[in-house]
Design an enzyme around this catalytic site. Sequence first.
Site, short mmCIF file in Angstrom:
data_model
loop_
_atom_site.label_atom_id
_atom_site.label_comp_id
_atom_site.label_asym_id
_atom_site.label_seq_id
_atom_site.Cartn_x
_atom_site.Cartn_y
_atom_site.Cartn_z
N ASP A 287 0.75 -1.34 0.11
CA ASP A 287 0.05 0.10 0.11
C ASP A 287 0.82 1.28 -0.03
O ASP A 287 0.62 2.38 -0.63
CB ASP A 287 -1.14 -0.02 1.16
CG ASP A 287 -0.48 -0.59 2.51
OD1 ASP A 287 0.57 -1.20 2.44
OD2 ASP A 287 -0.89 -0.37 3.59
N ASP A 311 -0.73 -7.43 -10.21
CA ASP A 311 -1.97 -6.90 -11.07
C ASP A 311 -2.27 -5.59 -10.78
O ASP A 311 -2.40 -4.69 -11.81
CB ASP A 311 -2.91 -7.89 -10.86
CG ASP A 311 -3.85 -7.97 -11.87
OD1 ASP A 311 -3.84 -7.50 -13.02
OD2 ASP A 311 -5.04 -8.99 -12.07
#
Length: 423
Positions: A287, A311
């Site tokens: 993150d 991804d």
Amino acid sequence: MNSQKITMANGKLNVPDNPVIPFIEGDGIGPDVWIASQMVMDAAVEKTYGGKRKIAWKEILAGEKAFNQTGEWLPAESMDIAREYLISIKGPLTTPVGGGIRSLNVAMRQELDLYVCLRPVKWYNGVPSPVVHPENVNFVIFRENTEDIYAGIEFASGTPEAKKLLDFLTNELGAGKNIRFPETSAFGIKPVSKEGSERLIRAAILYAIENRLPSVSLVHKGNIMKFTEGGFKTWGYELAEREFGDRVYTWGQWENAKKTQGEDAANAKLKQEAAAGKVIINDVIADNFLQQILLAPQDYSVIATLNLNGDYISDSAAASVGGIGISPGANINYLTGHAVFEATHGTAPRFANTNTMNPSSLLLSGVMMLEYMGWQEAAENIEQALAAAIMSKKVTVDFYKLMSDATLLKTSEFAEEIINNLK
Ligand code: NAD
């Protein structure tokens, strides 16, 4: 010229001057962008090597074209050819709705065990970008391609399988209490192995060493998923020190130096090691990484990450340099040599046969393919010719809409413009 197969021996690719390369033109906008890309690649190889080299393209069927002709979405013969000739290139494929195949791309990756999804993220001068300093973005993502939550081990809510797994988790492993709504939960399994992580991270470190790049960042969520994503990080550091000892400097070594000699001395040592050409191996929580690539993209060079993180990161990063219309990709097994180069966008069916879409994603995948083959000169020639077309604002509709004073070109005209710019 006699066309020949590309082969692999002793870990090295053998590329003849007239290699046979299978291609899948793809569905939807696939044929438009494929024809344009092929034209440019052929012209670049011809011009760069003065006719000494030439690719012998061999079409293989997949997707709608295969289904219409053979009744199968991915005929066994196509996979056999891709396996036999090692390197292939493909346009986007429709994901069949229903039926046995979840995704043709996933099927090809699994069949050929293409464990690296390689996605370079680089800005070309003039490409419309939502970030203020896109020129600072230049990194390569190594996404693990065969494991993680993508392994396809999922059980739907309310099924006997989900119930059985719940019973096992509750009665055998004592983990039932962690499941908030057990009766209606669906379950997915996330396998992450030492070998799977190591082969991906090894490929990333080798790439950094071969291309003289400064760092490899292991991107993970090991703070939450301690054994899967945390394992990826730990195995990565261990591998770096074990296999690449004197060519890397790891964050763990920096921390040790900090403990024993203080922070200033540790930082000085880090600088010295980097200046000596060692690859710095560090890690970043996923993150945080997603904000760092917007705030300080210049700090990143080679990224090694797990399947799901990779991804998200690939498409988000691609957006910062102009989006999927221009972002290339490849799926590679460096051990067998198998590689499938591909456009990263989908089939955009609304625009099929309009000759309007941007062929850059597939063309730059072709550039990656030429680099993989060792045909760097042709690859560089295409890159500079494409960059020149964009700089002169002669572009396809996606960029045209975001630029001022640009000239709108059709897909085929854009290809001709690039060909005119070849050196
Ligand atoms: P998409 O990428 O096909 O299209 C989304 C939008 O992006 C398009 O409407 C268009 O505006 C833009 N776009 C895409 N490619 C472009 C290009 N080359 N130039 C300019 N603009 C471009 O995504 P989707 O609509 O979600 O998917 C359509 C089909 O493609 C689905 O069947 C999906 O499963 C498949 N798909 C295949 C691949 C692949 O083969 N690698 C990848 C993604 C999606």
